[in-house]
Design a protein around this motif. Structure first.
Motif, PDB file in Angstrom:
ATOM      1  N   ILE A 744       0.833  -1.284   0.057  1.00 15.23           N
ATOM      2  CA  ILE A 744       0.023  -0.107   0.160  1.00 15.23           C
ATOM      3  C   ILE A 744       0.699   1.171   0.047  1.00 15.23           C
ATOM      4  O   ILE A 744       0.493   2.120  -0.822  1.00 15.23           O
ATOM      5  N   GLU A 745       1.890   1.370   0.946  1.00 15.32           N
ATOM      6  CA  GLU A 745       2.920   2.363   0.895  1.00 15.32           C
ATOM      7  C   GLU A 745       3.555   2.524  -0.509  1.00 15.32           C
ATOM      8  O   GLU A 745       3.592   3.742  -0.961  1.00 15.32           O
ATOM      9  N   SER A 746       3.731   1.635  -1.170  1.00  9.78           N
ATOM     10  CA  SER A 746       4.349   1.663  -2.510  1.00  9.78           C
ATOM     11  C   SER A 746       3.410   2.254  -3.488  1.00  9.78           C
ATOM     12  O   SER A 746       3.497   2.981  -4.527  1.00  9.78           O
ATOM     13  N   LEU A 747       2.098   1.642  -3.335  1.00 11.89           N
ATOM     14  CA  LEU A 747       1.159   2.145  -4.286  1.00 11.89           C
ATOM     15  C   LEU A 747       0.945   3.668  -3.972  1.00 11.89           C
ATOM     16  O   LEU A 747       0.543   4.478  -4.875  1.00 11.89           O
ATOM     17  N   LEU A 748       0.856   4.194  -2.873  1.00 10.54           N
ATOM     18  CA  LEU A 748       0.700   5.603  -2.386  1.00 10.54           C
ATOM     19  C   LEU A 748       1.628   6.350  -2.979  1.00 10.54           C
ATOM     20  O   LEU A 748       1.328   7.477  -3.506  1.00 10.54           O
ATOM     21  N   LYS A 749       3.006   5.946  -2.832  1.00  7.47           N
ATOM     22  CA  LYS A 749       4.198   6.607  -3.364  1.00  7.47           C
ATOM     23  C   LYS A 749       3.737   7.039  -4.905  1.00  7.47           C
ATOM     24  O   LYS A 749       4.073   8.034  -5.349  1.00  7.47           O
ATOM     25  N   ASP A 750       3.319   5.771  -5.474  1.00  8.06           N
ATOM     26  CA  ASP A 750       3.226   5.907  -6.866  1.00  8.06           C
ATOM     27  C   ASP A 750       2.146   6.807  -7.508  1.00  8.06           C
ATOM     28  O   ASP A 750       2.150   7.563  -8.397  1.00  8.06           O
ATOM     29  N   LYS A 751       1.192   6.811  -6.397  1.00  5.04           N
ATOM     30  CA  LYS A 751      -0.010   7.705  -6.702  1.00  5.04           C
ATOM     31  C   LYS A 751       0.694   8.961  -6.449  1.00  5.04           C
ATOM     32  O   LYS A 751      -0.019  10.076  -7.177  1.00  5.04           O
ATOM     33  N   ALA A 752       1.178   9.405  -5.414  1.00  2.00           N
ATOM     34  CA  ALA A 752       1.559  10.741  -4.899  1.00  2.00           C
ATOM     35  C   ALA A 752       2.380  11.108  -6.252  1.00  2.00           C
ATOM     36  O   ALA A 752       2.465  12.381  -6.423  1.00  2.00           O
ATOM     37  N   ARG A 753       3.421  10.458  -6.893  1.00  2.00           N
ATOM     38  CA  ARG A 753       4.276  10.630  -7.816  1.00  2.00           C
ATOM     39  C   ARG A 753       3.401  11.129  -9.207  1.00  2.00           C
ATOM     40  O   ARG A 753       3.681  12.284  -9.842  1.00  2.00           O
ATOM     41  N   SER A 754       2.473  10.331  -9.330  1.00  2.00           N
ATOM     42  CA  SER A 754       1.410  10.816 -10.497  1.00  2.00           C
ATOM     43  C   SER A 754       0.791  12.077 -10.349  1.00  2.00           C
ATOM     44  O   SER A 754       0.630  12.826 -11.262  1.00  2.00           O
TER      45      SER A 754
END
Length: 871
Positions: A744-754
């Protein structure tokens, strides 16, 4: 900021100022004849102020448990009626023992409040001692005045009299002038109407004292005179509960996270709602406050009792019970159920609560149960007294009769009368009290008729060691009226199988079979004047007939198992902990046993297990009971029998032996240790200084205990959907959970980058800076990370992110430091202002701040209004 963070920030701040952080002293004072309780943070440092000892550390800070319910500093009657007084409270404090003095104390207090806690400077007022013209002839504290003038405008400095600005611990002890810091929590509109300076020390609920800086210069002697202390010291005290109220943006300390868990649990327990009715609110506040005072007192070794400090604790608890009974509709013990909530909220900061949770619950529940009986009787009688009262004053003699015969506290009588618009004849009450003190104390406990003789009496014979049923004849009886039990009859027989209460063992219960078929239940058995007396609610008909006395076989057997287990427990404690262990009391019931013993420290888990194993090994050895019922005292002691301190023995005694365990004992026991089946310690804790208490179970209670544990295990397995090893299943579940968190943390980071790429394209250029105010689907941590990442890539950036999570609204404001410097913007002030749209508040640093609220519907308005704040 949570209460835990507020406490930690205080200690961290002063640790950074070279202070040593010390633990809180016990709230119950054992070695100071002038005080029963710690009523201020300085109590434990009194010897340093007097110059009797030298502190190892010249600078100290801590949070201290305090209690103010007696003597000069008594807040008890204010508690509940307003929103900020408390009995037990935490005092955050910093001290200097002959080191720094007024300058540093004042400067650091201002720094902590305004820079660390971010309290608005314009809302703070300070006071200084104006001097006194009485016998002390003290001068104005000009030094403190000049120091404050350099920090705050003179219109926010108040000159205080001796009552407000000269601090004394009591009639004797260290004292000196003080400077108080007050905070005005009113709205801007209210502040515009009346300056806060006019409301300081006027009991305004929103203009309150938050910190007191005491400059110890004198010692108040027994004759009232003052002498200078050998060295000058600093003693500061900041009310933790009030500080939390201010920093959490609430107008009652009961709305802070210190009390809200207790308030919510009270709503569940009573079915009442907080915030809808004045009387209900007061009652909830009283109970929530008082359980803290009582629980902490018990944890510190002070149990409720009828005198001294114990009486004060009993009075606090009874006040809570009375409010619950009168305004919350509680007729059964309920306050003890709050202990678990209290431990959850405060157990980390004060682990003594965790260690003694079982003891605290048991003591509180027992006290509640006893006083509820008193209340039921007393309130009925008080209503009768009121109905017969002519005029507005209730006769003091009648009130004393209620107090004396039924134990109804006079302060509660006064409170109830005041609520009904009546007054108490205090002079009459005091006169009756004086007369009572001249009479025998025992006469007030029980009213007893004369004995009615039924038959001639020889020496009464106790048969209970060998039989549980016997044919008996009534020798005499009398009626007794007890304030606790009401009306009962006392019966004495020529012989009896009933064991009378003694040596910690409860008296037997059972019944009498009457020849005509009637049954008379025996409620208790006691020894009085060397006679075994049986208590019953009614008399048997045909008093001269032979009766069959039958002991409750099941309760007796369970009680015997527990009593024999206490002997084995005593032996095990002395072998494992040391021969310094002495029995200090015991209670042997059918359902459980309690054993109090002298020992200097908490038993470790290993020690408890070793003692438990020792007892169970003696059970498995099937040791037979060996008793000598009539042996000379000297011979018994020579054989190694243990005599209990404080017990009265005759020349001839009875000894009870199981293997190597031999004690003087008159109680009943199992014939073989195998009858105990199994022994389980369920708790160990302190009840007083140097005295520990073990509570344990045997036989059927142990079986029930493990069946309950098995049921819990089955439920865990059911939830895990696993029939295998539950430990491995839990470990596997934790591993999966951690893996999912990482994902989830990884997905959130990806989302934040986007989102960062998207939002950079949406930045609006206004004059010389970039602006973006937007609602996002991120939590608080992700919003912060995103804001800081964008801030690293863009200069002169103003961001306001908002989100809605779990029915709560969140705001995050980021301002580039260039804009903070050039435009004077402050993120903390901005989110505080915007917080009103989401029905919340917040704060932070000038370049980054957050706010939370309970109204997500206000997010869009907050996003729109931010432009006007920075235009």
């Amino acid at each position: 900021m949570t209460s835990s963070e507020i406490r930690d920030n205080f200690l961290t701040f002063f640790k950074g100022k070279s202070h040593t952080i010390v633990p809180s002293a016990p709230m119950v004072i054992k070695d100071d004849p002038t005080l029963m309780f710690t009523n201020a943070g300085m109590n434990q440092f009194k010897e340093y102020f007097l110059g009797n000892s030298v502190s190892k550390y010249p600078r100290v800070a801590d949070t201290q448990k305090c209690l103010r319910v007696s003597g000069k500093h008594n807040d008890l009657e204010e508690v509940g009626k307003d929103t900020y007084h408390h009995t037990m409270f935490e005092m955050l404090g910093n001290w200097s023992f002959g080191d720094y003095f007024k300058e540093e104390a004042i400067q650091w207090a201002w720094e902590l409040l305004t820079k660390v806690y971010k309290i608005d400077k314009e809302s703070l007022y300070v006071s200084v001692f104006e001097g006194s013209k009485d016998e002390d002839n003290l001068q104005m504290d000009k030094e403190a005045l000049e120091l404050w003038k350099a920090i705050v405008p003179e219109e926010r400095i108040i000159y205080g009299n001796k009552a407000d600005n000269f601090w004394e611990m009591g009639d004797q002890g260290p004292c000196g002038p003080c400077s108080e810091i007050h905070v005005d929590m009113r709205s801007k509109e209210e502040k515009a109407k009346i300056p806060g300076a006019q409301l300081v020390n006027k009991d305004h609920p929103e203009v309150i004292e938050i910190w007191n800086l005491v400059f110890m210069q004198y010692n108040r002697k027994a004759d009232g005179s003052l002498e200078s202390l050998p060295e000058k010291h600093v003693d500061t005290g900041m009310g933790f509960e009030r500080l939390c109220m201010v920093l959490q943006g609430v107008h009652s300390s009961y709305d802070s996270d210190i009390f809200t868990p207790l308030v919510r649990e009270l709503e569940v327990l009573t079915g009442k709602s907080y915030g809808k009715d004045k009387e209900t609110d007061i009652a909830i506040r009283v109970v929530a406050d008082h359980i803290r005072a009582v629980a902490f007192s018990i944890a510190d070794g002070q149990l409720p009792s009828n005198n001294g400090a114990g009486y004060v604790i009993r009075r606090i608890l009874r006040r809570a019970v009375r409010y619950g009974f009168t305004f919350l509709g509680t007729s059964e013990p309920f306050i003890y159920k709050l202990v678990k909530v209290l431990v959850t909220t405060m157990g980390e900061a004060f682990p003594e609560l965790k260690k003694q949770i079982v003891l605290i619950e048991n003591v509180v529940k027992e006290e509640e149960h006893s006083f509820l009986k008193t209340l039921e009787q007393g309130l009925i009688l008080l209503d009768e007294i009121i109905s017969k009262t002519k005029g507005k004053t209730v006769d003091g003699e009648k009130a004393f009769e209620l107090y004396d015969t039924f134990g109804f506290p006079i302060d509660l009588t006064s409170l109830i009368l005041s609520e009904k618009g009546l007054a108490l004849d205090e002079a009459g009450f005091n006169k009756a009290m004086t007369r009572q003190k001249e009479r025998s104390r025992s006469a007030s406990e029980v009213s007893k008729d004369d004995w009615n003789i039924v038959s001639e009496k020889g020496d009464q014979e106790f048969l209970g060691y060998d039989q549980l049923q016997a044919e008996v004849r009534l020798v005499k009886y009398r009626k007794v009226i007890s304030k606790k039990e009401g009306a009962q009859f006392q019966l004495v027989f020529d012989k009896t199988p009933f064991y009378p209460e003694g040596g910690g063992q409860v008296g037997d219960k059972g019944y009498l079979e009457v020849p005509n078929g009637d049954v008379v239940y025996i409620l208790d058995t006691k020894r009085e004047n060397n006679e075994i007396v049986h208590f019953a609610k009614n008399l048997p008909k045909h008093l001269e007939q032979t009766l069959t006395a039958v002991v409750d076989r099941g309760k007796r057997a369970s009680t015997e198992r527990n009593h024999s287990a206490t002997h084995l427990l005593h032996q095990g404690l002395r072998l494992i902990l040391g021969t310094h262990v002495e029995q200090k009391g015991s209670a042997v019931h059918s359902g459980h046993l309690r054993f109090d013993f002298s020992h200097f420290s908490k038993m470790t888990e290993e020690e408890i297990q070793r003692v438990e194993d020792f007892v169970n090994q003696r059970i498995r050895e099937k040791l037979p009971l060996q008793e000598e019922r009539n042996i000379p005292m000297e011979k018994a002691l020579k054989e190694g029998a243990i005599a209990l301190f404080g017990e009265k023995y005759g020349e001839q005694v009875r000894t009870v032996r199981f293997g190597d365990s031999i004690e003087l004992c008159g109680g009943t026991h199992v014939s073989n240790t195998a009858d105990i089946w199994h022994f389980k310690i369920v708790s160990e804790g302190a009840i007083a200084a140097g005295v520990r208490r073990i509570e344990a179970i045997t036989s059927d209670a142990v079986r029930d205990f493990y069946e309950d544990k098995n049921q819990q295990l089955d439920e865990i397995k059911s939830h895990l959907k696993s029939s295998g090893d539950p430990v491995k299943a839990v470990e596997h579940l934790l591993e999966e959970n951690n893996a999912m968190k990482r994902e989830i943390e990884s997905l959130l980071k990806d989302k934040a980058r986007s989102l960062k790429i998207q939002f950079k394209g949406e930045l609006e250029s206004i004059d010389d800076f970039y602006f973006l105010a937007k609602e996002v689907d991120l939590d608080a941590g992700a919003m912060k990370d995103l804001a800081f990442e964008m801030g690293q890539e863009e200069d002169k950036l103003f961001l306001l992110f908002a989100s809605s999570k779990g029915g709560k609204a969140l705001l995050s404001c980021y301002i580039s430091k260039e804009l903070v410097a050039s435009k004077g913007w402050n993120a903390g002030q901005i989110v505080k202002e915007l917080g009103k749209y989401i029905q919340g508040g917040g704060g932070g640093q000038p370049f980054f701040a957050t706010a939370g609220g309970k109204n997500p519907a206000g997010i869009q308005k907050a996003l729109k209004q931010v432009r006007s704040l920075i235009s």
